[in-house]
Design an enzyme around this catalytic site. Structure first.
Site, PDB file in Angstrom:
ATOM      1  N   ASP A  16       6.344 -12.952  13.500  1.00 38.33           N
ATOM      2  CA  ASP A  16       5.532 -13.024  12.290  1.00 38.33           C
ATOM      3  C   ASP A  16       6.397 -13.544  11.143  1.00 38.33           C
ATOM      4  O   ASP A  16       7.500 -13.032  10.911  1.00 38.33           O
ATOM      5  CB  ASP A  16       4.975 -11.645  11.940  1.00 38.33           C
ATOM      6  CG  ASP A  16       3.836 -11.725  10.933  1.00 38.33           C
ATOM      7  OD1 ASP A  16       3.112 -12.737  10.944  1.00 38.33           O
ATOM      8  OD2 ASP A  16       3.668 -10.790  10.138  1.00 38.33           O
ATOM      9  N   HIS A  73       2.543 -14.447  -1.867  1.00 39.88           N
ATOM     10  CA  HIS A  73       2.672 -13.107  -1.277  1.00 39.88           C
ATOM     11  C   HIS A  73       4.106 -12.595  -1.410  1.00 39.88           C
ATOM     12  O   HIS A  73       4.331 -11.442  -1.818  1.00 39.88           O
ATOM     13  CB  HIS A  73       2.271 -13.153   0.192  1.00 39.88           C
ATOM     14  CG  HIS A  73       2.492 -11.875   0.927  1.00 39.88           C
ATOM     15  ND1 HIS A  73       1.782 -10.721   0.657  1.00 39.88           N
ATOM     16  CD2 HIS A  73       3.370 -11.545   1.929  1.00 39.88           C
ATOM     17  CE1 HIS A  73       2.196  -9.743   1.459  1.00 39.88           C
ATOM     18  NE2 HIS A  73       3.149 -10.224   2.231  1.00 39.88           N
ATOM     19  N   GLU A 121      -2.848  -7.400   6.724  1.00 37.81           N
ATOM     20  CA  GLU A 121      -2.318  -8.700   6.332  1.00 37.81           C
ATOM     21  C   GLU A 121      -3.189  -9.771   6.982  1.00 37.81           C
ATOM     22  O   GLU A 121      -3.256  -9.858   8.209  1.00 37.81           O
ATOM     23  CB  GLU A 121      -0.854  -8.865   6.749  1.00 37.81           C
ATOM     24  CG  GLU A 121       0.072  -7.942   5.962  1.00 37.81           C
ATOM     25  CD  GLU A 121       1.538  -8.277   6.115  1.00 37.81           C
ATOM     26  OE1 GLU A 121       2.311  -7.834   5.257  1.00 37.81           O
ATOM     27  OE2 GLU A 121       1.906  -8.990   7.070  1.00 37.81           O
ATOM     28  N   GLU A 167      -3.867 -13.294   8.178  1.00 32.30           N
ATOM     29  CA  GLU A 167      -2.952 -14.350   8.584  1.00 32.30           C
ATOM     30  C   GLU A 167      -3.632 -15.346   9.528  1.00 32.30           C
ATOM     31  O   GLU A 167      -4.692 -15.075  10.089  1.00 32.30           O
ATOM     32  CB  GLU A 167      -1.733 -13.752   9.302  1.00 32.30           C
ATOM     33  CG  GLU A 167      -1.063 -12.627   8.529  1.00 32.30           C
ATOM     34  CD  GLU A 167       0.242 -12.186   9.162  1.00 32.30           C
ATOM     35  OE1 GLU A 167       0.757 -12.904  10.058  1.00 32.30           O
ATOM     36  OE2 GLU A 167       0.746 -11.117   8.775  1.00 32.30           O
ATOM     37  N   ASP A 175      -2.229  -8.441  10.765  1.00 32.07           N
ATOM     38  CA  ASP A 175      -0.988  -7.747  11.069  1.00 32.07           C
ATOM     39  C   ASP A 175      -0.984  -6.427  10.292  1.00 32.07           C
ATOM     40  O   ASP A 175      -0.457  -6.336   9.191  1.00 32.07           O
ATOM     41  CB  ASP A 175       0.213  -8.616  10.692  1.00 32.07           C
ATOM     42  CG  ASP A 175       1.517  -8.057  11.219  1.00 32.07           C
ATOM     43  OD1 ASP A 175       1.528  -7.539  12.342  1.00 32.07           O
ATOM     44  OD2 ASP A 175       2.530  -8.130  10.505  1.00 32.07           O
ATOM     45  N   ARG A 207       2.676   0.612   4.866  1.00 32.43           N
ATOM     46  CA  ARG A 207       3.584   0.244   3.787  1.00 32.43           C
ATOM     47  C   ARG A 207       4.597   1.337   3.465  1.00 32.43           C
ATOM     48  O   ARG A 207       5.727   1.020   3.060  1.00 32.43           O
ATOM     49  CB  ARG A 207       2.780  -0.105   2.533  1.00 32.43           C
ATOM     50  CG  ARG A 207       1.841  -1.286   2.685  1.00 32.43           C
ATOM     51  CD  ARG A 207       2.567  -2.561   3.060  1.00 32.43           C
ATOM     52  NE  ARG A 207       1.644  -3.698   3.113  1.00 32.43           N
ATOM     53  CZ  ARG A 207       1.970  -4.905   3.531  1.00 32.43           C
ATOM     54  NH1 ARG A 207       3.201  -5.150   3.967  1.00 32.43           N
ATOM     55  NH2 ARG A 207       1.092  -5.877   3.555  1.00 32.43           N
ATOM     56  N   GLN A 241       7.141   1.181   6.235  1.00 34.06           N
ATOM     57  CA  GLN A 241       7.868  -0.080   6.064  1.00 34.06           C
ATOM     58  C   GLN A 241       8.869   0.006   4.917  1.00 34.06           C
ATOM     59  O   GLN A 241      10.022  -0.433   5.045  1.00 34.06           O
ATOM     60  CB  GLN A 241       6.875  -1.217   5.807  1.00 34.06           C
ATOM     61  CG  GLN A 241       7.525  -2.575   5.563  1.00 34.06           C
ATOM     62  CD  GLN A 241       6.512  -3.645   5.163  1.00 34.06           C
ATOM     63  OE1 GLN A 241       5.312  -3.393   5.091  1.00 34.06           O
ATOM     64  NE2 GLN A 241       7.001  -4.845   4.914  1.00 34.06           N
ATOM     65  N   LYS A 294       5.173  -1.999  11.383  1.00 34.10           N
ATOM     66  CA  LYS A 294       4.419  -3.173  11.830  1.00 34.10           C
ATOM     67  C   LYS A 294       4.050  -3.136  13.306  1.00 34.10           C
ATOM     68  O   LYS A 294       3.059  -3.739  13.725  1.00 34.10           O
ATOM     69  CB  LYS A 294       5.258  -4.436  11.594  1.00 34.10           C
ATOM     70  CG  LYS A 294       5.585  -4.733  10.149  1.00 34.10           C
ATOM     71  CD  LYS A 294       4.424  -5.386   9.451  1.00 34.10           C
ATOM     72  CE  LYS A 294       4.840  -5.975   8.120  1.00 34.10           C
ATOM     73  NZ  LYS A 294       3.739  -6.711   7.479  1.00 34.10           N
ATOM     74  N   THR A 315      -1.357  -5.284  16.121  1.00 34.98           N
ATOM     75  CA  THR A 315      -1.669  -6.576  15.506  1.00 34.98           C
ATOM     76  C   THR A 315      -2.936  -7.076  16.182  1.00 34.98           C
ATOM     77  O   THR A 315      -2.978  -7.191  17.416  1.00 34.98           O
ATOM     78  CB  THR A 315      -0.528  -7.583  15.712  1.00 34.98           C
ATOM     79  OG1 THR A 315       0.670  -7.081  15.125  1.00 34.98           O
ATOM     80  CG2 THR A 315      -0.877  -8.933  15.094  1.00 34.98           C
ATOM     81  N   GLU A 330      -1.071  -5.971  -2.415  1.00 31.06           N
ATOM     82  CA  GLU A 330      -1.120  -6.938  -3.524  1.00 31.06           C
ATOM     83  C   GLU A 330      -2.399  -6.791  -4.326  1.00 31.06           C
ATOM     84  O   GLU A 330      -2.379  -6.793  -5.556  1.00 31.06           O
ATOM     85  CB  GLU A 330      -1.073  -8.364  -2.988  1.00 31.06           C
ATOM     86  CG  GLU A 330       0.199  -8.829  -2.374  1.00 31.06           C
ATOM     87  CD  GLU A 330       0.026 -10.252  -1.881  1.00 31.06           C
ATOM     88  OE1 GLU A 330       0.179 -11.185  -2.691  1.00 31.06           O
ATOM     89  OE2 GLU A 330      -0.300 -10.427  -0.686  1.00 31.06           O
TER      90      GLU A 330
END
Length: 394
Positions: free
Chosen positions: A110, A117, A183, A185, A217, A221, A224, A237, A241, A342
């Site tokens: 990834d 971002h 996420e 993607e 994904d 947080r 992480q 992560k 996925t 975000e």
């Protein structure tokens, strides 16, 4: 024999024909293409002998390994055939089939290719430092993920557990993630690999990559944030996925190709190419059925061709079924942010979902990401959807 009627404005017309793996009423999985609201069984349409035996397989990998000349030949044949009468035994309404993971994932990488971002997360995680790390505009930053936890759309996502430490806590604690995120993607599927010690050049991208899928994904947080220094994402992560069940071939995305937004400073020689592989793909993120974001892929700083070139420049081999993803797709505006960290600015600016203020995912929440790309003559190319629902930690 029947003619498949494609609804006006369908993003699954003859100019698309994405590939997937499906089964009917508990039967064996096999390969099909989507035309309108119909799945066309290629093992029936083209037969299942000789080179065409790959269409009776339970994954796309045998077909992917046949290479770009074969991909083009099959696409030409199928495009011609679906314009006329088709055997009824080859036709199945989409609503009546089960869709499976379309390819066996060999490796998963990834990337982190959106400047918007990366800058936003830099401001959130390192508010007193430069948003971008010094290397970010010199190479496509990425991490190696876990191929075994890539799942097809519709698979529930169990809330992960791990260590987390909030800024106001003196020590870490163990438990379910309290800041579970998405996420949005775009992922790219390798058909033809490369030998160990070899490299794939930027302009060799379409000789190795078959097509693209949507990717979510999922990201914890809080886990992480505690683990990522100094070696990067791991448990935050690796738990899940999700990918869409339809693989849109690169051949269907030619009209969507656009120049990159601009790279300054110019990348090193091995990341330069003569072909543009920016893509005009519009994504939509829905949270419990309510649209909350529209990330634009054309804003991405690094192209998928550069990602693949960087992935192999050290001699790492690529393999049939490798998946590499773009990282979160975000644009300059708030409604274009492809991750909830975000969108809610770290949870400090909630968004309203179904009349409630929300920051991160709760158990029972469902997220759907869909997308279309520019097609020939004003058409749209559909990727379908990637959907996942959060279930409680175990």
């Amino acid at each position: 024999m029947s003619v498949v009627e494609v609804p006006a404005g369908s993003p699954f017309g003859r100019e698309n024909l994405p590939y997937g793996v499906f089964s009917v009423a508990g039967g064996d999985p096999r390969v099909g293409v989507r035309l309108g609201d119909t799945v066309v069984d290629l093992s029936v349409l083209l037969g299942a002998t000789g080179d065409d035996a790959v269409f009776a397989a339970a994954s796309l990998n045998p077909f992917l390994a046949q290479g770009p000349a074969r991909w083009a030949q099959v696409r030409e044949r199928v495009t011609a055939l679906v314009g006329g009468d088709l055997p009824d035994a080859a036709l199945h309404p989409v609503r009546d089939v089960a869709l499976h993971l379309p390819f066996e994932v060999a490796d998963y990488v990834d990337f982190y290719a959106s400047e918007h971002h990366a800058s936003n997360l830099g401001r959130l995680f390192r508010p007193d430092a430069e948003p971008l790390m010094p290397n970010w505009k010199h190479l496509p930053v990425g991490y190696h993920g876990r191929a075994g936890t890539v799942v097809v759309s519709g698979t529930d996502v169990v809330r992960p557990c791990g260590q987390r430490k909030a800024p106001d806590e003196a020590a870490p604690t163990y438990g379910p993630s309290r800041r579970l995120d998405i996420e949005a993607e775009l992922g790219f599927v390798v058909g033809v690999g490369s030998p160990l010690g070899g490299r794939i050049g930027v302009d060799e991208f379409d000789q190795h990559v078959f097509g693209a899928v949507l990717v979510n994904d999922w990201s914890a947080r809080d886990i992480q944030a505690w683990e990522y220094v100094p070696l990067g994402p791991h448990l935050g992560k690796s738990f899940a996925t999700s990918v869409s069940p339809w693989v849109v071939p690169l051949a269907a995305l030619q009209a969507a190709r656009v120049p990159l937004p601009g790279q300054d400073p110019p990348p090193l020689e091995y990341l330069r190419g003569s072909e543009d592989w920016g893509l005009d793909v519009d994504l939509v993120v829905e949270w419990n059925g309510e649209q909350v974001a529209r990330p634009p892929y054309k804003e991405m700083y690094w192209s998928p061709a550069q990602m693949l070139a960087h992935l192999t420049v050290n001699g790492a081999s690529a393999r049939t079924g490798d998946l590499f993803a773009s990282g979160t797709i975000s644009g300059p505006e708030r409604h274009q942010r492809g991750a909830f960290i975000e969108l809610t600015w770290g949870g400090r600016e909630p968004v309203t979902v179904k009349g409630e203020e929300r920051t991160f995912l709760l158990d029972g929440d469902e997220v759907t990401i869909s997308a279309t790309a520019s097609g020939p003559d004003g058409t749209r190319i559909g990727f379908g959807e990637v959907t996942g629902r959060i279930t409680p930690a175990r």
